[in-house]
Design a protein around this motif. Structure first.
Motif, PDB file in Angstrom:
ATOM      1  N   MET A  70     -41.341   8.507  52.437  1.00  0.00           N
ATOM      2  CA  MET A  70     -41.489   8.071  51.049  1.00  0.00           C
ATOM      3  C   MET A  70     -41.067   6.619  50.862  1.00  0.00           C
ATOM      4  O   MET A  70     -41.678   5.883  50.085  1.00  0.00           O
ATOM      5  N   THR A  71     -40.028   6.192  51.569  1.00  0.00           N
ATOM      6  CA  THR A  71     -39.582   4.804  51.416  1.00  0.00           C
ATOM      7  C   THR A  71     -40.682   3.830  51.812  1.00  0.00           C
ATOM      8  O   THR A  71     -40.869   2.787  51.171  1.00  0.00           O
ATOM      9  N   CYS A  72     -41.425   4.163  52.869  1.00  0.00           N
ATOM     10  CA  CYS A  72     -42.514   3.281  53.322  1.00  0.00           C
ATOM     11  C   CYS A  72     -43.674   3.301  52.330  1.00  0.00           C
ATOM     12  O   CYS A  72     -44.251   2.254  52.000  1.00  0.00           O
ATOM     13  N   ALA A  73     -44.034   4.508  51.846  1.00  0.00           N
ATOM     14  CA  ALA A  73     -45.136   4.617  50.890  1.00  0.00           C
ATOM     15  C   ALA A  73     -44.814   3.855  49.606  1.00  0.00           C
ATOM     16  O   ALA A  73     -45.678   3.168  49.035  1.00  0.00           O
ATOM     17  N   ILE A  74     -43.577   3.957  49.149  1.00  0.00           N
ATOM     18  CA  ILE A  74     -43.161   3.246  47.932  1.00  0.00           C
ATOM     19  C   ILE A  74     -43.164   1.732  48.160  1.00  0.00           C
ATOM     20  O   ILE A  74     -43.580   0.951  47.295  1.00  0.00           O
ATOM     21  N   ALA A  75     -42.723   1.313  49.350  1.00  0.00           N
ATOM     22  CA  ALA A  75     -42.721  -0.116  49.670  1.00  0.00           C
ATOM     23  C   ALA A  75     -44.151  -0.668  49.688  1.00  0.00           C
ATOM     24  O   ALA A  75     -44.410  -1.771  49.167  1.00  0.00           O
ATOM     25  N   PHE A  76     -45.083   0.076  50.261  1.00  0.00           N
ATOM     26  CA  PHE A  76     -46.485  -0.366  50.272  1.00  0.00           C
ATOM     27  C   PHE A  76     -47.011  -0.489  48.843  1.00  0.00           C
ATOM     28  O   PHE A  76     -47.727  -1.437  48.501  1.00  0.00           O
ATOM     29  N   ASP A  77     -46.672   0.495  47.996  1.00  0.00           N
ATOM     30  CA  ASP A  77     -47.109   0.442  46.604  1.00  0.00           C
ATOM     31  C   ASP A  77     -46.555  -0.793  45.893  1.00  0.00           C
ATOM     32  O   ASP A  77     -47.265  -1.460  45.121  1.00  0.00           O
ATOM     33  N   THR A  78     -45.307  -1.091  46.163  1.00  0.00           N
ATOM     34  CA  THR A  78     -44.647  -2.226  45.509  1.00  0.00           C
ATOM     35  C   THR A  78     -45.357  -3.545  45.820  1.00  0.00           C
ATOM     36  O   THR A  78     -45.467  -4.430  44.956  1.00  0.00           O
ATOM     37  N   HIS A  79     -45.853  -3.689  47.051  1.00  0.00           N
ATOM     38  CA  HIS A  79     -46.468  -4.954  47.482  1.00  0.00           C
ATOM     39  C   HIS A  79     -47.999  -4.894  47.466  1.00  0.00           C
ATOM     40  O   HIS A  79     -48.646  -5.776  48.043  1.00  0.00           O
ATOM     41  N   TRP A  80     -48.571  -3.872  46.810  1.00  0.00           N
ATOM     42  CA  TRP A  80     -50.021  -3.668  46.865  1.00  0.00           C
ATOM     43  C   TRP A  80     -50.783  -4.879  46.323  1.00  0.00           C
ATOM     44  O   TRP A  80     -51.747  -5.346  46.939  1.00  0.00           O
ATOM     45  N   ALA A  81     -50.355  -5.405  45.201  1.00  0.00           N
ATOM     46  CA  ALA A  81     -51.048  -6.563  44.616  1.00  0.00           C
ATOM     47  C   ALA A  81     -50.939  -7.785  45.534  1.00  0.00           C
ATOM     48  O   ALA A  81     -51.895  -8.575  45.665  1.00  0.00           O
ATOM     49  N   ARG A  82     -49.796  -7.952  46.181  1.00  0.00           N
ATOM     50  CA  ARG A  82     -49.607  -9.085  47.096  1.00  0.00           C
ATOM     51  C   ARG A  82     -50.522  -8.952  48.311  1.00  0.00           C
ATOM     52  O   ARG A  82     -51.090  -9.956  48.783  1.00  0.00           O
ATOM     53  N   TYR A  83     -50.669  -7.703  48.821  1.00  0.00           N
ATOM     54  CA  TYR A  83     -51.575  -7.495  49.961  1.00  0.00           C
ATOM     55  C   TYR A  83     -52.996  -7.921  49.584  1.00  0.00           C
ATOM     56  O   TYR A  83     -53.708  -8.548  50.383  1.00  0.00           O
TER      57      TYR A  83
END
Length: 615
Positions: free
Chosen positions: A525-538
């Motif tokens: 979950m920590t990784c999935a949440i981290a990806f979500d947090t930076h989604w716009a930056r990606y």
């Protein structure tokens, strides 16, 4: 009783954590202490319905012979237990009120609670409880016979038959058993005493269910003991067959397209040598090999005799692991062309199973047992230290009742295979310990970032002892039984983005969807949440480059601007080599509206076989 069980479970968990973290204890000392504590504090399965289902499987192995020999059916035993529990719901409260009133009237005292009462008041209160509670909680045998009566003919006194086989009369015990002894009420849970009915002048009897767990969470042990006494000649073989068949049934429940069989006989073509595999489940790229062990741990082992416990582990676990390695080599290894499945006892035949083995890349090993072997499966690191298993071995050693709970909790095939992979990786890690199978399942459902916990433990040169997941299962199953308030069913935690993509893959089912969904469900979950947090930056970075990689070695995400970029990326061996060293890789790309869409996931080791046609 549920609260008492929860308190004991918490105390046991804390004690185990202390034992495992102590530098002063040898592995033998730790094993002895944990085993004794489990014997004193934990009896039976985590949830009664799964223990009862397993006990029913054992009884059903004898078919009509069971009722002909014993005079009752297993379902009769369940009905008696439910009838008694229902009577207890109000009976205990009424008995306590009556005894409280009696003590107050006898002494004139009106205490707020027992602790604040006088010694005289407490004497009258406890004395009356000893007289009233057994009378309130006990039931005339004739009432139970009437409750079970139907058109069963000669079996119309089935409750009487139950008491004959599972009861002890008052005065039968020579001496009071000690705390480490195998109490008679473990396998004979009913206490019987005669009573004269004044109106009819007939002598009857009353029965008290002195050990409720024996017909509840510990019903497997009760039926195992009953059948071993009743059918000594063939019980060992029957027990092993039930464990194997039931395990294969459970392991394939979420895999409807899988080939499955138990009692699989394999023959070497050149020599004619033949051996039996206990079970096999194969679907897509995954195979599950089964070698069951029906024998429960002996009393001396449960009471902390380390020498006997290690000997029994060698006879059961070490042998099963050797058999599993033999099975893999014969069915899936380099020698597979020399062997042939010649017959199966149940399930599909050899010719139907063989074609499904061609694409197998991932193999999981399961050692189903009747009683969990003292939760050996959650202490693989200890088994490695003792030399019971080689250090790279991570078989799933699990009681079939706990396996039933796991299968019932997980909702589909991808979740089940994701749990198998999660368990294979972390159950053997020397820095990770969990209390039991339910805690391991809870850790998976929570999406615990175990790699992060390992790194923290390494910094402290310690062990990450993970617990606290049992309560949600207790609450949910208590709610189902009507013994507690409404509680949510334990389920896999996912971010909304992961849930959407898994649902879409499961709906459309493109080639390779099962493995992709499994990979998503294995993301912490920590990784999935981290990806979500930076989604716009990606997505914004794609304005500068056609593709880029983010994340770390545990979980990474690879994003691309267009479909054409995928073809170029996936033909670059350097990129593929880099991705293959990642534990898990997500793949996302822009859609026609410029939004970044999550599309696929894969273990890093499998990116070379990534379905390139998908893009």
């Amino acid at each position: 009783m549920r609260l008492v069980a929860e308190i004991r479970n918490v105390a046991l968990t804390l004690s185990e954590a202390f034992q495992l973290s102590s530098d002063e204890l040898t592995v033998d000392d730790t094993l002895r202490t944990i085993t004794i504590q489990r014997w004193l504090a934990v009896r039976g399965a985590s949830a009664p319905q799964f223990a009862r289902a397993t006990a029913n499987e054992l009884a059903s192995a004898y078919g009509r012979r069971f009722v002909d020999k014993l005079g009752f059916r297993y379902t009769d035993l369940e009905k008696v237990a439910d009838y008694i529990h229902q009577r207890w719901r109000g009976g205990l409260r009424d008995a306590n009120i009556a005894c409280w009133t009696f003590a107050s009237n006898a002494t004139g005292g009106r205490p707020v609670n027992v602790a604040g009462a006088t010694s005289e008041w407490r004497y009258h209160y406890y004395e009356s409880l000893l007289l009233v509670v057994p009378a309130v909680l006990s039931v005339p045998t004739s009432d139970l016979d009437q409750y079970l009566s139907d058109a069963a003919g000669k079996y119309n006194k089935r409750a009487t038959a139950i008491m004959q086989h599972l009861g002890s009369a008052v005065g039968d015990w020579d001496k009071s058993p000690g705390p480490l002894a195998d109490s008679p009420i473990r396998t004979r849970p009913f206490l019987i005493w005669p009573q004269e009915e004044i109106a009819s002048k007939k002598s009857t009897s009353r029965v008290l269910l002195a050990n409720p767990n024996a017909l509840d969470v510990d019903s497997v042990s009760t039926i195992e003991s009953l059948l071993s006494r009743t059918f000594p000649a063939d019980w060992s073989a029957k027990r092993a067959q039930v464990v194997d068949d039931y395990a294969v049934h459970l392991l394939s429940k979420h895999l409807p397209a899988a080939s499955k069989a138990s009692g699989v006989f394999v023959r070497e073509a050149d020599t004619g040598y033949e051996f039996e595999m206990d079970g096999l489940v194969a679907t897509g790229s995954t195979a599950i090999l089964v070698e069951g062990k029906g024998a429960p741990l002996k009393l001396a082992s449960l009471r902390g005799d380390v020498r006997r416990l290690k000997s029994q582990f060698e006879n059961l676990i070490s042998e099963a692991w050797s058999q599993l390695q033999r099975d893999r080599e014969a069915i899936l290894g380099s020698s597979a062309h020399k062997y042939q499945i010649v017959r199966t006892m149940s399930g599909q035949s050899g010719p139907l199973i063989a074609p499904n083995l061609a694409n197998v890349e991932n193999v999981h090993y399961v050692i189903p047992t009747l009683d969990g072997l003292g939760e050996a499966g959650s202490n693989l690191a200890m088994l490695h230290q003792l030399g019971i298993l080689p250090e790279d071995a991570s078989p799933w050693i699990v009681a079939v009742a706990d396996l039933a709970l796991v299968v019932d909790t997980l909702r589909n095939g991808p979740e089940f295979i994701a749990y198998l992979r999660f368990r294979d990786k972390w159950s053997k890690h020397p820095r990770i310990r969990v209390h039991d199978e339910i805690e391991m399942l809870a850790m998976f459902l929570e999406g615990t970032d175990v790699a992060l916990r390992v790194k923290d433990a390494e910094k402290e040169d310690g062990i990450a002892f993970i617990s606290g997941g049992q309560a949600r299962f207790d609450d949910y199953h208590a709610y189902l039984r009507g013994d507690g308030p409404r509680a949510n069913r334990p389920g896999k935690k996912m971010t909304p983005r992961v849930r959407r993509v898994v649902d879409e893959l499961s709906r459309v089912k493109p080639q390779g969807w099962f493995d992709a969904a499994t990979a998503f469900l294995g993301t912490p979950m920590t990784c999935a949440i981290a990806f979500d947090t930076h989604w716009a930056r990606y997505n914004a970075r794609l304005n500068e480059t056609s593709a880029h990689l983010a994340g770390d070695e545990d979980a990474s995400i690879f994003v691309a601007r267009t479909a054409d970029a995928w073809g170029e990326i996936l033909s670059d061996e350097k990129i593929l080599d880099s991705l293959s060293r990642r534990e898990l890789v997500w793949f996302a790309r822009r859609d026609q509206k410029g939004r970044l869409q999550l599309e696929w996931a894969s273990p890093g080791s499998a990116v070379h076989s990534f379905p390139r046609w998908r893009f």
